[in-house]
Design a protein around this motif. Structure first.
Motif: not given
Length: 190
Positions: A28-47
């Motif tokens: 569960x903790x790993x899934x939450x952190x992976x969400x930040x990792x992959x979502x952050x990559x998308x957010x940084x690129x789109x920003x």
């Protein structure tokens, strides 16, 4: 705090009956952190695109996800061996939250460089540590099942994170995507 509620952060292998629950909390903790990792990559690129950065600039920002992790991974692995996975895992999670906070208010290219670096180092620290921790849960015969379960959790996070980032950017802006993504590792620390 979820990190304190489980015993897989010990230095020794756990062989008790609570291993299944420990594994589920770890996943569960790993899934939450992976969400930040992959979502952050998308957010940084789109920003970056939203800030009208050049493709080369966005490429250099994306390269930072791997630059420091490459340089620090052996050291973090030795640290895991010496003190166990708990502290490096928590440090990686805190870096995820710092990354989200950095770009959650008036993102600039400089903030995106720092955000990408924090996400990359945080991911490396967390990945090395969670794999070390999961390897200590249960008996050796459980390793295949445990790592398969971890992979499913990580894959779930890899799906959820980009969806959060894309939806938040489309409907409420770049800053809010970082806020929503930061909530993922924050829940894991709660």
């Amino acid at each position: 705090m979820l990190f304190r509620s489980v015993r897989f952060f010990a230095v020794k292998r756990t062989k008790n009956a609570s291993g299944a629950l420990t594994l589920l909390v770890a996943v569960f903790i790993a899934a939450l952190n992976q969400s930040m990792h992959t979502g952050g990559r998308v957010a940084v690129s789109l920003t970056g695109v939203g800030l009208e950065a050049s493709p080369f600039t966005i490429g250099t920002i994306a390269a930072l996800y791997g630059f420091l992790p490459m340089a620090l991974s052996v050291w973090v692995g030795k640290l895991n061996d010496r003190i166990g996975p708990r502290v490096p895992m928590m440090a990686g999670t805190v870096l995820f939250m710092i990354a989200g906070i950095i770009s959650s208010h008036q993102p600039t290219l400089a903030k995106l460089y720092l955000t990408a670096t924090c996400i990359g180092v945080g991911n490396m620290m967390f990945q090395l540590s969670i794999q070390n921790a999961v390897g200590r849960i249960g008996e050796r015969a459980d390793l295949t099942k445990n790592f398969s379960t971890l992979a499913i959790g990580m894959s779930s996070g890899a799906i959820i994170g980009p969806l959060i980032a894309g939806y938040a950017i489309e409907y409420s802006g770049y800053e809010s995507s970082f806020i929503f993504l930061t909530l993922c590792p924050l829940v894991g620390q709660a």
